[in-house]
Design a protein around this motif. Structure first.
Motif, PDB file in Angstrom:
ATOM      1  N   LEU A 198       6.368  -7.102  15.778  1.00 40.28           N
ATOM      2  CA  LEU A 198       6.931  -6.484  14.580  1.00 40.28           C
ATOM      3  C   LEU A 198       8.405  -6.156  14.788  1.00 40.28           C
ATOM      4  N   ASP A 199       8.767  -5.709  15.973  1.00 47.23           N
ATOM      5  CA  ASP A 199      10.183  -5.421  16.254  1.00 47.23           C
ATOM      6  C   ASP A 199      11.046  -6.663  16.078  1.00 47.23           C
ATOM      7  N   GLU A 200      10.581  -7.799  16.600  1.00 51.26           N
ATOM      8  CA  GLU A 200      11.334  -9.042  16.413  1.00 51.26           C
ATOM      9  C   GLU A 200      11.422  -9.397  14.934  1.00 51.26           C
ATOM     10  N   ALA A 201      10.332  -9.213  14.215  1.00 54.32           N
ATOM     11  CA  ALA A 201      10.319  -9.538  12.786  1.00 54.32           C
ATOM     12  C   ALA A 201      11.331  -8.692  12.024  1.00 54.32           C
ATOM     13  N   MET A 253      10.312  -4.339   5.155  1.00 54.26           N
ATOM     14  CA  MET A 253      10.989  -3.927   3.930  1.00 54.26           C
ATOM     15  C   MET A 253      12.077  -2.899   4.248  1.00 54.26           C
ATOM     16  N   GLU A 254      11.754  -1.941   5.075  1.00 56.57           N
ATOM     17  CA  GLU A 254      12.742  -0.922   5.468  1.00 56.57           C
ATOM     18  C   GLU A 254      13.858  -1.532   6.309  1.00 56.57           C
ATOM     19  N   MET A 313       3.668 -14.436  12.731  1.00 54.64           N
ATOM     20  CA  MET A 313       3.477 -13.770  14.019  1.00 54.64           C
ATOM     21  C   MET A 313       2.638 -14.657  14.927  1.00 54.64           C
ATOM     22  N   ASN A 314       3.127 -14.856  16.156  1.00 57.72           N
ATOM     23  CA  ASN A 314       2.379 -15.591  17.168  1.00 57.72           C
ATOM     24  C   ASN A 314       2.804 -15.038  18.520  1.00 57.72           C
ATOM     25  N   THR A 315       1.960 -14.220  19.116  1.00 56.86           N
ATOM     26  CA  THR A 315       2.306 -13.566  20.381  1.00 56.86           C
ATOM     27  C   THR A 315       2.422 -14.552  21.542  1.00 56.86           C
ATOM     28  N   ASP A 316       1.983 -15.794  21.352  1.00 53.61           N
ATOM     29  CA  ASP A 316       2.049 -16.799  22.408  1.00 53.61           C
ATOM     30  C   ASP A 316       3.367 -17.579  22.429  1.00 53.61           C
ATOM     31  N   LEU A 317       4.255 -17.329  21.481  1.00 58.80           N
ATOM     32  CA  LEU A 317       5.537 -18.037  21.462  1.00 58.80           C
ATOM     33  C   LEU A 317       6.390 -17.637  22.665  1.00 58.80           C
ATOM     34  N   PRO A 318       7.210 -18.548  23.167  1.00 57.37           N
ATOM     35  CA  PRO A 318       8.103 -18.193  24.278  1.00 57.37           C
ATOM     36  C   PRO A 318       9.287 -17.337  23.828  1.00 57.37           C
ATOM     37  N   PHE A 321       0.869  -9.263   9.666  1.00 54.73           N
ATOM     38  CA  PHE A 321       1.702  -8.066   9.554  1.00 54.73           C
ATOM     39  C   PHE A 321       0.991  -6.939   8.818  1.00 54.73           C
ATOM     40  N   GLY A 322       0.141  -7.274   7.881  1.00 59.96           N
ATOM     41  CA  GLY A 322      -0.548  -6.262   7.100  1.00 59.96           C
ATOM     42  C   GLY A 322       0.426  -5.420   6.294  1.00 59.96           C
TER      43      GLY A 322
END
Length: 96
Positions: free
Chosen positions: A33-36, A66-67, A8-13, A57-58
């Protein structure tokens, strides 16, 4: 078995993907998380057999991924020892 690591990196384009070892291992950067969840589902469809997540992600995020994969492949996530929490928070700008 093909393996994927999602970080996770919120700074990615946008979503960033790269492979190593001739495509046996894939590393994917996402902003949310939605993108993941979307990427994880696609990775399984593409034949990935195991997914590991960065610690950002925790447990709740790992459960969501997983879901999203229909519980069809192992999904794990990285954790750090509690005594390193301050070090990790400093390293990741408060996002540990």
């Amino acid at each position: 078995m093909r393996f994927a690591f999602i970080f996770m990196n919120t700074d990615l384009p946008g979503i960033e993907r790269t492979t190593v070892r001739g495509g046996d291992s894939e590393f994917v950067g996402v902003r949310s998380l939605d993108e993941a969840c979307s990427v994880a589902s696609s990775l399984v469809d593409e034949g990935v057999g195991c997914i590991e997540l960065c610690g950002a992600f925790g447990e709740d995020g790992a459960r969501a991924v997983m879901e999203a994969t229909g519980r069809s492949v192992p999904v794990g996530y990285i954790v750090q020892l509690p005594e390193l929490e301050d070090v990790c928070r400093k390293a990741f700008g408060g996002r540990a």
